[in-house]
Design a protein around this motif. Structure first.
Motif, PDB file in Angstrom:
ATOM      1  N   LYS A 173       0.846  -1.199   0.000  1.00 54.72           N
ATOM      2  CA  LYS A 173       0.000   0.000   0.000  1.00 54.72           C
ATOM      3  C   LYS A 173       0.880   1.246   0.000  1.00 54.72           C
ATOM      4  O   LYS A 173       1.907   1.299   0.669  1.00 54.72           O
ATOM      5  CB  LYS A 173      -0.906   0.017   1.228  1.00 54.72           C
ATOM      6  N   VAL A 174       0.435   2.251  -0.733  1.00 57.09           N
ATOM      7  CA  VAL A 174       1.144   3.521  -0.747  1.00 57.09           C
ATOM      8  C   VAL A 174       0.744   4.311   0.500  1.00 57.09           C
ATOM      9  O   VAL A 174      -0.442   4.515   0.762  1.00 57.09           O
ATOM     10  CB  VAL A 174       0.810   4.328  -2.009  1.00 57.09           C
ATOM     11  N   ILE A 217      11.857  -0.616  -0.382  1.00 60.49           N
ATOM     12  CA  ILE A 217      10.997   0.518  -0.072  1.00 60.49           C
ATOM     13  C   ILE A 217      10.977   1.434  -1.284  1.00 60.49           C
ATOM     14  O   ILE A 217      11.996   2.027  -1.655  1.00 60.49           O
ATOM     15  CB  ILE A 217      11.495   1.268   1.177  1.00 60.49           C
ATOM     16  N   ILE A 218       9.814   1.542  -1.908  1.00 58.90           N
ATOM     17  CA  ILE A 218       9.660   2.287  -3.144  1.00 58.90           C
ATOM     18  C   ILE A 218       9.168   3.696  -2.843  1.00 58.90           C
ATOM     19  O   ILE A 218       8.251   3.890  -2.039  1.00 58.90           O
ATOM     20  CB  ILE A 218       8.631   1.587  -4.073  1.00 58.90           C
ATOM     21  N   THR A 219       9.799   4.679  -3.478  1.00 57.97           N
ATOM     22  CA  THR A 219       9.312   6.050  -3.405  1.00 57.97           C
ATOM     23  C   THR A 219       8.245   6.262  -4.469  1.00 57.97           C
ATOM     24  O   THR A 219       8.478   5.998  -5.652  1.00 57.97           O
ATOM     25  CB  THR A 219      10.454   7.051  -3.626  1.00 57.97           C
ATOM     26  N   ILE A 220       7.080   6.711  -4.042  1.00 57.35           N
ATOM     27  CA  ILE A 220       6.015   7.078  -4.975  1.00 57.35           C
ATOM     28  C   ILE A 220       6.021   8.602  -5.068  1.00 57.35           C
ATOM     29  O   ILE A 220       5.692   9.292  -4.106  1.00 57.35           O
ATOM     30  CB  ILE A 220       4.638   6.569  -4.498  1.00 57.35           C
ATOM     31  N   ASN A 222       5.804  12.391  -5.161  1.00 58.83           N
ATOM     32  CA  ASN A 222       4.818  13.367  -4.687  1.00 58.83           C
ATOM     33  C   ASN A 222       3.758  12.776  -3.766  1.00 58.83           C
ATOM     34  O   ASN A 222       2.760  13.441  -3.461  1.00 58.83           O
ATOM     35  CB  ASN A 222       4.124  14.068  -5.864  1.00 58.83           C
ATOM     36  N   VAL A 223       3.938  11.521  -3.339  1.00 56.81           N
ATOM     37  CA  VAL A 223       2.942  10.894  -2.468  1.00 56.81           C
ATOM     38  C   VAL A 223       3.586  10.386  -1.189  1.00 56.81           C
ATOM     39  O   VAL A 223       3.312  10.869  -0.092  1.00 56.81           O
ATOM     40  CB  VAL A 223       2.205   9.733  -3.186  1.00 56.81           C
ATOM     41  N   GLY A 224       4.466   9.377  -1.295  1.00 56.79           N
ATOM     42  CA  GLY A 224       5.052   8.781  -0.108  1.00 56.79           C
ATOM     43  C   GLY A 224       5.845   7.540  -0.454  1.00 56.79           C
ATOM     44  O   GLY A 224       6.634   7.544  -1.409  1.00 56.79           O
ATOM     45  N   TYR A 225       5.605   6.460   0.297  1.00 59.27           N
ATOM     46  CA  TYR A 225       6.398   5.249   0.154  1.00 59.27           C
ATOM     47  C   TYR A 225       5.507   4.013   0.244  1.00 59.27           C
ATOM     48  O   TYR A 225       4.410   4.049   0.808  1.00 59.27           O
ATOM     49  CB  TYR A 225       7.458   5.165   1.267  1.00 59.27           C
ATOM     50  N   LYS A 226       6.028   2.907  -0.294  1.00 62.77           N
ATOM     51  CA  LYS A 226       5.409   1.614  -0.038  1.00 62.77           C
ATOM     52  C   LYS A 226       6.481   0.531   0.011  1.00 62.77           C
ATOM     53  O   LYS A 226       7.546   0.649  -0.601  1.00 62.77           O
ATOM     54  CB  LYS A 226       4.330   1.274  -1.060  1.00 62.77           C
ATOM     55  N   LEU A 227       6.180  -0.528   0.753  1.00 62.04           N
ATOM     56  CA  LEU A 227       7.082  -1.662   0.893  1.00 62.04           C
ATOM     57  C   LEU A 227       6.637  -2.755  -0.047  1.00 62.04           C
ATOM     58  O   LEU A 227       5.455  -3.113  -0.104  1.00 62.04           O
ATOM     59  CB  LEU A 227       7.053  -2.175   2.336  1.00 62.04           C
ATOM     60  N   THR A 228       7.582  -3.312  -0.796  1.00 64.37           N
ATOM     61  CA  THR A 228       7.259  -4.377  -1.738  1.00 64.37           C
ATOM     62  C   THR A 228       8.468  -5.269  -1.909  1.00 64.37           C
ATOM     63  O   THR A 228       9.579  -4.914  -1.500  1.00 64.37           O
ATOM     64  CB  THR A 228       6.840  -3.787  -3.098  1.00 64.37           C
TER      65      THR A 228
END
Length: 237
Positions: A173-174, A217-220, A222-228
């Protein structure tokens, strides 16, 4: 049993104010007045949390924090900084501080921050013996508050562990920076989200270097982060 707070500040008026207000709400408090005194106090007083001023005689707060972490002492640290010292705030986080407050501050806000940190450190997710979480080469052991990469332990600060665990609970989830502030630090940080970025950067360095895999840990943007898992390719706008 009372929780123990070590106050480190060379201004007696501030130390006395903190000691009075912390004792008033039930904490056991010990005060020291220079950076070098911290290390004897941590071995004899054994604090549950340190309130650490940045500007100290003999050894400044950043040096103290760096030395504590180099000794694998992961006691939570709440650093006090001057209002204008933005770079010092980031430097404190870079060297292992869990949170910071700027001077002047209200004792009530400081107590709220301390309570939030201790609540997060003590909290166990869900059941008394939660299962291990496996993500690629990373294993998170919530009950033991340990993280393994390729079977090898990784030293995380309490706040880094809590951030990773929160990301694990919301895997895929973002999450916005404000959601991470509220979920991990237990308060809204008045719009200053750099504390999240610094801790994310530390997690990436510690996890991905040992895992030898990129981008857990992915940077999205202008939004935030998510773990994948790294095997899952991400398409970023």
């Amino acid at each position: 049993m009372k929780k123990k707070i070590l106050v480190v500040d060379d201004e007696p008026s501030i130390s006395m104010l903190l000691e009075f207000n912390l004792k008033l709400v039930g904490y056991e408090v010990h005060c020291v007045y220079d950076g070098e005194a911290v290390f004897e106090a941590t071995s004899t007083f054994r604090p549950d949390l340190i309130v650490l001023d940045l500007m100290l005689p003999k050894m400044d707060g950043i040096q103290v924090c760096r030395k504590l972490r180099s000794q694998n002492n992961m006691v939570p640290v709440l650093m006090l900084t001057a209002m204008q010292d933005l770079n010092d705030k980031i430097a404190g986080l870079d060297n292992g501080a869990d949170d910071y407050m700027t001077k002047p501050f209200s004792p009530q806000e400081l107590i709220s921050r301390i309570q939030a940190i201790l609540r997060r450190v003590q909290a166990l997710p869900g059941d008394a013996n939660p299962p291990a979480i496996e993500i690629g080469k990373i294993t998170v052991l919530p009950a033991e508050r340990e993280v393994l990469v390729n079977g090898n332990p990784v030293d995380l600060t309490p706040k880094e562990f809590e951030l990773l665990l929160f990301l694990c609970k919301h895997r895929g989830k973002v999450l916005s920076r404000q959601q991470l502030l509220h979920g991990v630090w237990d308060y809204h940080f008045l719009g200053d989200t750099r504390i999240v970025d610094v801790h994310i950067s530390h997690l990436r360095d510690k996890l991905e270097t040992q895992a030898r895999s990129p981008e857990y840990i992915i940077t999205i943007r202008n939004v935030g982060y998510k773990l994948t898992e790294p095997a899952v390719k991400e398409s970023l706008a």
